[in-house]
Motif scaffolding. Sequence first.
Motif, PDB file in Angstrom:
ATOM      1  N   LYS A   6      39.510 -64.163  70.262  1.00 26.90           N
ATOM      2  CA  LYS A   6      38.824 -63.799  69.019  1.00 26.90           C
ATOM      3  C   LYS A   6      37.451 -64.442  69.014  1.00 26.90           C
ATOM      4  N   GLY A   7      36.456 -63.739  68.392  1.00 24.09           N
ATOM      5  CA  GLY A   7      35.115 -64.294  68.276  1.00 24.09           C
ATOM      6  C   GLY A   7      34.179 -63.747  69.346  1.00 24.09           C
ATOM      7  N   PHE A   8      32.970 -64.299  69.384  1.00 26.17           N
ATOM      8  CA  PHE A   8      31.926 -63.843  70.292  1.00 26.17           C
ATOM      9  C   PHE A   8      31.711 -64.885  71.379  1.00 26.17           C
ATOM     10  N   THR A   9      31.272 -64.409  72.515  1.00 30.31           N
ATOM     11  CA  THR A   9      30.942 -65.337  73.591  1.00 30.31           C
ATOM     12  C   THR A   9      29.534 -65.871  73.371  1.00 30.31           C
ATOM     13  N   LEU A  10      29.224 -66.922  74.074  1.00 31.06           N
ATOM     14  CA  LEU A  10      27.895 -67.525  73.977  1.00 31.06           C
ATOM     15  C   LEU A  10      26.817 -66.546  74.431  1.00 31.06           C
ATOM     16  N   ALA A  11      27.088 -65.790  75.439  1.00 32.88           N
ATOM     17  CA  ALA A  11      26.114 -64.814  75.951  1.00 32.88           C
ATOM     18  C   ALA A  11      25.806 -63.752  74.895  1.00 32.88           C
ATOM     19  N   GLU A  12      26.817 -63.257  74.221  1.00 28.14           N
ATOM     20  CA  GLU A  12      26.610 -62.256  73.170  1.00 28.14           C
ATOM     21  C   GLU A  12      25.751 -62.816  72.039  1.00 28.14           C
ATOM     22  N   LEU A  13      26.023 -64.034  71.625  1.00 26.74           N
ATOM     23  CA  LEU A  13      25.233 -64.656  70.559  1.00 26.74           C
ATOM     24  C   LEU A  13      23.783 -64.864  70.981  1.00 26.74           C
ATOM     25  N   LEU A  14      23.558 -65.282  72.228  1.00 24.21           N
ATOM     26  CA  LEU A  14      22.190 -65.476  72.713  1.00 24.21           C
ATOM     27  C   LEU A  14      21.412 -64.157  72.762  1.00 24.21           C
ATOM     28  N   ILE A  15      22.071 -63.083  73.142  1.00 19.87           N
ATOM     29  CA  ILE A  15      21.411 -61.773  73.171  1.00 19.87           C
ATOM     30  C   ILE A  15      21.019 -61.340  71.764  1.00 19.87           C
ATOM     31  N   VAL A  16      21.878 -61.526  70.803  1.00 24.62           N
ATOM     32  CA  VAL A  16      21.559 -61.162  69.411  1.00 24.62           C
ATOM     33  C   VAL A  16      20.387 -61.992  68.892  1.00 24.62           C
ATOM     34  N   VAL A  17      20.381 -63.288  69.175  1.00 27.57           N
ATOM     35  CA  VAL A  17      19.274 -64.149  68.738  1.00 27.57           C
ATOM     36  C   VAL A  17      17.975 -63.721  69.408  1.00 27.57           C
ATOM     37  N   ALA A  18      18.024 -63.361  70.676  1.00 25.32           N
ATOM     38  CA  ALA A  18      16.819 -62.911  71.384  1.00 25.32           C
ATOM     39  C   ALA A  18      16.289 -61.611  70.796  1.00 25.32           C
ATOM     40  N   ILE A  19      17.144 -60.687  70.455  1.00 27.74           N
ATOM     41  CA  ILE A  19      16.719 -59.422  69.848  1.00 27.74           C
ATOM     42  C   ILE A  19      16.064 -59.675  68.495  1.00 27.74           C
ATOM     43  N   ILE A  20      16.651 -60.536  67.694  1.00 30.32           N
ATOM     44  CA  ILE A  20      16.067 -60.868  66.390  1.00 30.32           C
ATOM     45  C   ILE A  20      14.706 -61.528  66.561  1.00 30.32           C
ATOM     46  N   ALA A  21      14.561 -62.408  67.546  1.00 26.44           N
ATOM     47  CA  ALA A  21      13.277 -63.067  67.788  1.00 26.44           C
ATOM     48  C   ALA A  21      12.199 -62.062  68.184  1.00 26.44           C
ATOM     49  N   VAL A  22      12.534 -61.078  68.991  1.00 23.84           N
ATOM     50  CA  VAL A  22      11.565 -60.040  69.381  1.00 23.84           C
ATOM     51  C   VAL A  22      11.150 -59.221  68.165  1.00 23.84           C
ATOM     52  N   LEU A  23      12.089 -58.852  67.330  1.00 20.15           N
ATOM     53  CA  LEU A  23      11.767 -58.080  66.124  1.00 20.15           C
ATOM     54  C   LEU A  23      10.859 -58.868  65.174  1.00 20.15           C
ATOM     55  N   VAL A  24      11.109 -60.148  65.024  1.00 24.20           N
ATOM     56  CA  VAL A  24      10.265 -60.995  64.166  1.00 24.20           C
ATOM     57  C   VAL A  24       8.867 -61.117  64.759  1.00 24.20           C
ATOM     58  N   ALA A  25       8.786 -61.277  66.076  1.00 25.58           N
ATOM     59  CA  ALA A  25       7.478 -61.390  66.723  1.00 25.58           C
ATOM     60  C   ALA A  25       6.651 -60.120  66.567  1.00 25.58           C
ATOM     61  N   ILE A  26       7.295 -58.986  66.496  1.00 26.97           N
ATOM     62  CA  ILE A  26       6.592 -57.725  66.274  1.00 26.97           C
ATOM     63  C   ILE A  26       6.197 -57.580  64.803  1.00 26.97           C
ATOM     64  N   ALA A  27       7.036 -58.011  63.899  1.00 25.88           N
ATOM     65  CA  ALA A  27       6.819 -57.792  62.473  1.00 25.88           C
ATOM     66  C   ALA A  27       5.745 -58.689  61.870  1.00 25.88           C
ATOM     67  N   ILE A  28       5.588 -59.910  62.345  1.00 29.41           N
ATOM     68  CA  ILE A  28       4.641 -60.849  61.726  1.00 29.41           C
ATOM     69  C   ILE A  28       3.201 -60.343  61.747  1.00 29.41           C
ATOM     70  N   PRO A  29       2.658 -59.850  62.870  1.00 24.70           N
ATOM     71  CA  PRO A  29       1.277 -59.331  62.840  1.00 24.70           C
ATOM     72  C   PRO A  29       1.112 -58.128  61.912  1.00 24.70           C
ATOM     73  N   VAL A  30       2.138 -57.294  61.833  1.00 22.54           N
ATOM     74  CA  VAL A  30       2.064 -56.131  60.945  1.00 22.54           C
ATOM     75  C   VAL A  30       1.980 -56.589  59.494  1.00 22.54           C
ATOM     76  N   PHE A  31       2.799 -57.536  59.100  1.00 27.63           N
ATOM     77  CA  PHE A  31       2.774 -58.047  57.730  1.00 27.63           C
ATOM     78  C   PHE A  31       1.456 -58.751  57.433  1.00 27.63           C
ATOM     79  N   THR A  32       0.920 -59.482  58.400  1.00 33.16           N
ATOM     80  CA  THR A  32      -0.342 -60.185  58.203  1.00 33.16           C
ATOM     81  C   THR A  32      -1.487 -59.209  57.971  1.00 33.16           C
ATOM     82  N   SER A  33      -1.543 -58.148  58.765  1.00 29.59           N
ATOM     83  CA  SER A  33      -2.621 -57.170  58.580  1.00 29.59           C
ATOM     84  C   SER A  33      -2.480 -56.440  57.249  1.00 29.59           C
TER      85      SER A  33
END
Length: 128
Positions: A6-33
Amino acid sequence: MKKNNKGFTLAELLIVVAIIAVLVAIAIPVFTSQLEKSREATDLANVRSAYAEQMAAYLTGDNSTAIDDIHVPAKQTIEKWQSQGEQDEAIISQGKSGSNGGVKVPYKTVGNSYTVSVDTKTGVVTVH
């Protein structure tokens, strides 16, 4: 013995965190402009409002006394935000396109304010 997976593996959690970090990195310049565009729109609206207020004061006043200047604080954070290429000022249209009833907004440095004044002798409203 049966293994309970039961639960998620460490690799799965790291992939989700990496995807969220990429989305945030894309969104910040858009919000700033978008935030800067809203500051510019606020400045244009405030100057336009002060211009209209000065014109109304001139047109409804007795023209014998000086009309007080209106100071409009600048909210944008980018210097010379009005420029589009080689222009030294922006023109805010006040009438139908092609008419010469526009407000010229000069360059300002960050943190300054605009002063909207009217010449009671000629009825000319200036922004400086």
